[in-house]
Enzyme design. Structure first.
Site, PDB file in Angstrom:
ATOM      1  N   ASN A 222       3.359 -61.325  39.293  1.00 43.68           N
ATOM      2  CA  ASN A 222       2.796 -62.321  40.202  1.00 43.68           C
ATOM      3  C   ASN A 222       2.860 -61.872  41.665  1.00 43.68           C
ATOM      4  O   ASN A 222       1.866 -61.931  42.390  1.00 43.68           O
ATOM      5  CB  ASN A 222       3.541 -63.645  40.018  1.00 43.68           C
ATOM      6  CG  ASN A 222       3.005 -64.759  40.896  1.00 43.68           C
ATOM      7  OD1 ASN A 222       1.839 -65.103  40.823  1.00 43.68           O
ATOM      8  ND2 ASN A 222       3.867 -65.326  41.734  1.00 43.68           N
ATOM      9  N   CYS A 323      14.356 -70.689  43.456  1.00 42.11           N
ATOM     10  CA  CYS A 323      14.050 -72.013  42.907  1.00 42.11           C
ATOM     11  C   CYS A 323      15.268 -72.930  42.984  1.00 42.11           C
ATOM     12  O   CYS A 323      15.248 -74.038  42.443  1.00 42.11           O
ATOM     13  CB  CYS A 323      13.553 -71.907  41.469  1.00 42.11           C
ATOM     14  SG  CYS A 323      14.732 -71.125  40.341  1.00 42.11           S
ATOM     15  N   GLU A 357      11.582 -75.100  46.080  1.00 43.77           N
ATOM     16  CA  GLU A 357      11.375 -73.644  46.100  1.00 43.77           C
ATOM     17  C   GLU A 357      11.456 -73.182  47.544  1.00 43.77           C
ATOM     18  O   GLU A 357      10.823 -73.785  48.432  1.00 43.77           O
ATOM     19  CB  GLU A 357      10.006 -73.294  45.518  1.00 43.77           C
ATOM     20  CG  GLU A 357       9.826 -71.840  45.182  1.00 43.77           C
ATOM     21  CD  GLU A 357      10.115 -71.528  43.713  1.00 43.77           C
ATOM     22  OE1 GLU A 357      10.039 -70.343  43.357  1.00 43.77           O
ATOM     23  OE2 GLU A 357      10.413 -72.452  42.938  1.00 43.77           O
TER      24      GLU A 357
END
Length: 366
Positions: A222, A323, A357
């Site tokens: 990602n 996170c 986050e």
């Protein structure tokens, strides 16, 4: 707050409360500026899972209130993408009269993309046979009027994939598009818009470099692929077999040649790099040939373990996506003897929840 009672008009206030919480947690580290990235107020989640409730001839989705365990009927899902909501309604109408497909069905998972693709996973408390597959094929065909849909059946020690078990997402970052293969039952970022903003933030603070990037916990690539153009080469590690396969395939899909993905945990990589562990995978990847001066980490909620902290201390710049702000602040404390936070951000991946986050950039003190 339950999903049934979401009021989108309350989102700005909730975002402000989260922002205040993050700023307060960062205050001991003299972080005065926190860049805030707000989510869409509705239809932002690209994946969702629901339990299925059988009540006579009726069949409907439910979620449970995590505090009271109260059963909540879900005929719509405000956080879910528009495609999830459309598929929810059509799927349940097709399942209700179909005895083969509804029998002992207990859960439905949706994975959607911004490009109109979807995977629907049907989970059962019974073995799945050829009759189930024939009915599932017809179900898939009926759903193609809405989207390009893949259907997968799951039961105990059994998985039946009709055609494919992945969809292709298009991730848009700073005017460029990257294709991202997303596999069923593997981790993907749930909030597509916020994910793009996270990558853009990381790229901006990475800058253009003449050295290499080390990435730990790279998932399906990602961050890896968009950041590859900012560095000579990228050495990325990930423990999940399916994610490693997806990351490598994604590099090929995007014709990115300067990325090496090695299947190792962060702990194993740390030991291999220090010479404490002999690893064929590390040797094949020629990990000692990389000139990594920047490291990007996106660890699980537990944060960085002691050995990985020791590893990242060696790098000039640390880009840390988290996170869990609690473990992030613990890790910043451990790193603060040698590194200083130079940028911080909050990404509201999960509106209407307490989950936050965050991202920080730490630079070695001169």
């Amino acid at each position: 707050m339950t999903y049934k009672r979401i009021d989108t008009s309350e989102y700005p206030q909730q975002l402000a409360q989260k922002t205040d919480r993050v700023r307060e947690m960062f205050r001991p580290f003299h972080i005065n500026e926190v860049e805030v990235f707000e989510s869409l107020a509705s239809h932002y989640r690209m994946r969702a899972e629901f339990r299925v409730w059988h009540e006579g001839d009726d069949l409907y989705y439910i979620m449970f209130n995590p505090e009271t365990r109260e059963k909540i009927r879900m005929d719509e899902f405000i956080p879910g993408s528009l495609l999830i909501n459309e598929l929810m309604k059509e799927l349940i109408s097709l399942l209700k009269p179909n005895e083969v497909l509804r029998r002992k069905l207990f859960q439905v998972d949706f994975l959607t993309t911004t490009t109109g693709e979807a995977i629907i996973s049907l989970l059962y408390h019974r073995p799945l046979d050829d009759q189930w597959e024939q009915e599932a094929i017809q179900l898939r065909e009926a759903l193609t009027s809405i989207a390009k849909v893949e259907v997968i059946g799951r039961a105990r020690k059994q998985k039946r994939v009709l055609y494919k078990e992945s969809v292709t997402e298009e991730v848009k970052v700073d005017g460029k598009s990257y294709l991202s293969l997303q596999t069923e039952n593997s981790f993907t970022q749930p909030n597509a818009i916020i994910n793009q903003q996270m990558i853009s933030w990381a790229k901006r603070h990475a800058g253009n470099n003449s050295h290499d990037l080390l990435e730990l916990y790279c998932g399906n690539g990602n961050f890896t692929l968009p950041l590859a153009e900012n560095f000579n080469r990228v050495l990325a590690t990930e423990i999940s077999k399916s994610s490693v396969a997806a990351a490598r395939e994604n590099a090929e899909l995007n014709n990115i040649k300067n990325v090496t993905v090695v299947r190792m945990s962060a702990e194993e990589f740390s030991a291999a790099l220090s010479g404490e562990l002999e690893s064929k995978r590390a040797a094949d990847a020629e990990i000692h040939s990389f000139d990594c001066q920047t490291v990007l980490v996106d660890p699980p909620r537990a944060g960085l373990d002691k050995d990985t902290l020791k590893l990242v201390l060696q790098y000039q710049r640390i880009i840390y996506i988290s996170c869990n702000p609690e473990t992030l602040t613990e890790n910043i404390h451990d790193l603060s003897s040698s590194h200083k936070v130079t940028a911080a951000a909050m990404f509201d991946q999960f509106p209407y929840t307490d989950h936050i986050e965050t991202g920080v950039v730490l630079e070695r003190k001169s």
